[in-house]
Design an enzyme around this catalytic site. Structure first.
Site, short mmCIF file in Angstrom:
data_model
loop_
_atom_site.label_atom_id
_atom_site.label_comp_id
_atom_site.label_asym_id
_atom_site.label_seq_id
_atom_site.Cartn_x
_atom_site.Cartn_y
_atom_site.Cartn_z
N CYS A 64 0.76 -1.20 0.02
CA CYS A 64 0.11 0.10 -0.01
C CYS A 64 0.75 1.31 -0.07
O CYS A 64 1.60 1.48 0.95
CB CYS A 64 -1.03 0.00 1.23
SG CYS A 64 -1.85 1.36 1.59
N CYS A 73 -0.03 3.93 2.46
CA CYS A 73 0.34 3.62 3.91
C CYS A 73 1.53 4.09 4.30
O CYS A 73 2.03 4.66 5.46
CB CYS A 73 0.17 2.10 4.21
SG CYS A 73 -1.59 1.36 3.78
#
Length: 317
Positions: A88, A91
């Site tokens: 991700c 993230c």
């Protein structure tokens, strides 16, 4: 509502607890009590503790450690869950920001990092629909959340308001649960209270704090006496004045003081919660700050404080 020393029985609270016992989920209460007891026995979080060690401000959480590191820990300080995955990209933008803020927080809150790929049951139980996802837990309850990578300023505001609405920034373990020997200075202050001399009682508690700024009993008692003085000054007319001017924050805080000083705790909380829900900016912050001060006067052991804190978090986020 009368000031009492921490650790001494309060007949009013005992009566309230007895009255509520038939209206609550006793199993849930027992579980929360056990979690709180485990939290009390655990080391308090600290930015100085190495990452991953007991009491660290940033921890990696798994399904096996979720109870201890998140649910139990949330009875000490608010816990912010950072739900992420290696693949991700957003993230990797948000996580370092949260880690830096947790270090700055110096133990006032804990960042619990959860790899959703390695812990799918946790992700499912937390109803994660996309990452990055951030969820805040306080006293075993989910109280706030957001999703997506947000700017550092917004993330800082999120954790700042979370801490202010839950603990007010107080660090766990700062006050000893054990009571020391009787303090004659406190006896003098309480004698003034028994005479109904709030001014003399306030002066006595201030004198103690001038000599001993961290005195926990005098600090709490001073806040209580100050509330009673404000309630006395406001008087019953404060309610009519507040009802006539719903957008006047000062009028609402005076009315809340009067209500709390006369034992109408839930009404006092709800009046200020309503202001938080309806306002923004400085007015909202003034109402929030005053409400958190009233939480401190009543004390977290009162279940109505926990309910109102969760309502405040919902109103803020």
């Amino acid at each position: 509502m009368q000031p009492t020393r921490p650790g001494r029985p309060d007949p009013r609270q005992a009566q309230l607890a007895a009255a509520m016992s038939g209206a609550v989920d006793l199993a849930a209460v027992k579980a929360r009590s056990e979690a709180a007891a485990r939290a009390a026995a655990a080391p308090p979080p600290s930015a100085e503790a190495p990452a991953g060690s007991p009491g660290a401000a940033v921890v990696d959480v798994t399904e096996a450690t979720f109870q201890a590191e998140v649910l139990d820990r949330s009875f000490q300080v608010p816990v912010v869950l950072d739900l992420w995955a290696e693949w991700c990209g957003p993230c990797k933008q948000l996580s370092p920001v949260l880690e830096r803020l947790a270090a700055e927080g110096a133990g006032s809150w804990v960042l619990a990092k959860v790899d959703v790929d390695a812990n799918p049951a946790l992700a499912q139980g937390l109803r994660v629909q996309g990452i990055p996802a951030v969820k805040a837990v306080w006293q075993g309850q989910l109280v706030a959340e957001f999703s997506g990578a947000i700017p550092e300023e917004q993330a800082r505001q999120f954790v700042t308001e979370l801490v202010q609405a839950t603990t007010g920034g107080a660090l766990p373990g700062g006050e000893s649960a054990e009571q020391g020997p009787e303090d004659p200075r406190l006896d003098a202050a309480e004698a003034a209270l028994e005479r109904g001399d709030l001014e003399a009682a306030e002066a006595a508690y201030r004198s103690i704090l001038d000599a001993e700024p961290d005195h926990p009993e005098a600090s709490l008692a001073l806040r209580q006496v100050q509330l009673f003085r404000r309630a006395d000054e406001a008087g019953p007319d404060a309610l009519a004045a507040a009802d006539a001017a719903p957008d006047d924050v000062e009028a609402q805080t005076r009315a809340a003081d009067f209500l709390l000083g006369t034992g109408n705790i839930e009404e006092a909380f709800e009046r200020l919660l309503d202001v938080v829900r309806r306002t923004a900016g400085e007015d909202r912050d003034r109402a929030r700050t005053h409400l958190v001060e009233l939480f401190a006067v009543v004390g977290d052991e009162d279940p109505r404080v926990g309910v109102a804190r969760r309502q405040l978090m919902a109103a803020l986020f």
